[in-house]
Design an enzyme around this catalytic site. Structure first.
Site, mmCIF file in Angstrom:
data_model
loop_
_atom_site.group_PDB
_atom_site.id
_atom_site.type_symbol
_atom_site.label_atom_id
_atom_site.label_comp_id
_atom_site.label_asym_id
_atom_site.label_seq_id
_atom_site.Cartn_x
_atom_site.Cartn_y
_atom_site.Cartn_z
ATOM 1 N N HIS A 68 0.778 -1.171 0.034
ATOM 2 C CA HIS A 68 0.117 0.045 -0.051
ATOM 3 C C HIS A 68 0.754 1.445 0.053
ATOM 4 O O HIS A 68 1.937 1.304 0.142
ATOM 5 C CB HIS A 68 -0.892 0.038 1.208
ATOM 6 C CG HIS A 68 -0.145 0.061 2.385
ATOM 7 N ND1 HIS A 68 0.570 -0.947 3.064
ATOM 8 C CD2 HIS A 68 0.212 1.230 3.181
ATOM 9 C CE1 HIS A 68 0.933 -0.613 4.137
ATOM 10 N NE2 HIS A 68 0.924 0.786 4.227
ATOM 11 N N THR A 70 0.989 4.758 1.843
ATOM 12 C CA THR A 70 0.140 5.470 3.132
ATOM 13 C C THR A 70 -0.059 6.712 2.668
ATOM 14 O O THR A 70 0.875 7.545 2.182
ATOM 15 C CB THR A 70 0.906 5.442 4.064
ATOM 16 O OG1 THR A 70 1.365 4.128 4.676
ATOM 17 C CG2 THR A 70 0.415 6.080 5.586
ATOM 18 N N HIS A 153 5.073 6.378 -1.320
ATOM 19 C CA HIS A 153 5.757 5.285 -1.550
ATOM 20 C C HIS A 153 5.203 4.172 -1.292
ATOM 21 O O HIS A 153 4.210 4.168 -0.413
ATOM 22 C CB HIS A 153 7.304 5.091 -0.978
ATOM 23 C CG HIS A 153 7.022 5.051 0.619
ATOM 24 N ND1 HIS A 153 6.774 6.307 1.486
ATOM 25 C CD2 HIS A 153 6.827 4.087 1.561
ATOM 26 C CE1 HIS A 153 6.513 5.903 2.488
ATOM 27 N NE2 HIS A 153 6.846 4.522 2.648
ATOM 28 N N THR A 155 6.149 0.670 0.707
ATOM 29 C CA THR A 155 7.230 -0.200 1.492
ATOM 30 C C THR A 155 7.341 -1.722 0.740
ATOM 31 O O THR A 155 5.942 -2.167 0.938
ATOM 32 C CB THR A 155 6.743 -0.166 2.700
ATOM 33 O OG1 THR A 155 6.986 1.073 3.260
ATOM 34 C CG2 THR A 155 8.118 -1.114 3.675
#
Ligand code: 2AM
Length: 222
Positions: A68, A70, A153, A155
């Site tokens: 995902h 965030t 971004h 992760t």
């Protein structure tokens, strides 16, 4: 609406659809496998292990769950600006909608492994208004002058004992170096794109073809 009646989530974000998650996991594992074998990488191994010993990057980075991006870390309402964010009209309007995220680069540091997301104007509407404050990462003071959304971004993995929040900080560090005019050391043309080394274990692969990732804007309660 239901958002007001229950407590706030751990975070809001774009959750990648499962078909693209598999593709990204494959691509990113291929990248780690190749990076591992490059002479240029081996030359800087000390940044990773503190010793000049080989590391298996696929083992080094632990997966961190559903992929995902965030947008707002709310910490169930304890984070500053959480309530304001949840009440934003754009957030309510877009909740449950599908967006296409553009993943333009992969980056690796001794702490984290991530993919940079380039947000569109429409997607930036969902980026928190207090993102400037969020960018004021103590360890990266110059990040405050980066454009809004720079931290966006996905992760992909974290080294043992490292919290995912570090991925965004690592990305800001790399972008800050770029903004300060550091060209980095272009080490390799890979099939996926150009690999650049920014020192102290920071590697960035600019993808020849950005990955277009369909993702659902939603929230995670945990
Ligand atoms: P990430 O976005 O880099 O992956 C739950 O911990 C999620 O919220 C993770 O995805 C994590 O990092 C993100 N997160 C945790 N703490 C955060 C913080 N202080 N600021 C922004 N994002 C945070």
């Amino acid at each position: 609406g239901p958002l007001e009646e229950v407590s706030l989530p751990l975070y809001f974000g774009w959750f990648l659809l499962s078909s693209i998650q598999d593709k990204i996991k494959c691509t990113s594992m291929d990248f780690l496998k190749t990076l591992d074998t490059l002479e240029a990488f081996k030359k800087h191994l000390i940044d990773f292990s503190g010793k000049a010993e080989e590391v298996d990057l696929e083992q080094y980075f632990q997966p961190t769950g559903i992929l995902h991006c965030t947008t707002k870390f709310c910490n169930y309402g304890k984070a500053e600006g959480a309530k304001e964010y949840a009440e934003k009209q754009a957030v309510k309007d877009s909740y449950g909608s599908i967006f296409n995220l553009s993943l333009g680069a992969l980056f690796v540091t001794p702490r984290t492994f991530g993919a940079r997301v380039s947000l569109t104007e429409e997607q930036l509407q969902l980026w928190p208004a207090d993102a400037d404050a969020e960018k004021q990462v103590e360890s990266v003071p110059a990040a405050a002058s980066l454009p809004l959304g720079s931290r966006a971004h996905v992760t992909l993995g974290c080294a043992e004992g490292v919290e995912p929040v570090q991925t965004g900080i690592d990305l800001l560090e790399i972008l800050t170096l770029q903004q300060e005019g550091q060209q980095g050391e272009q080490v390799e043309e890979m099939e996926l794109g150009t690999l650049t080394y920014y020192g102290t274990g920071k590697w960035l692969l600019n993808l020849r073809e950005p990955i277009s990732a369909p993702a659902c804007f939603s929230s995670f309660y945990g």
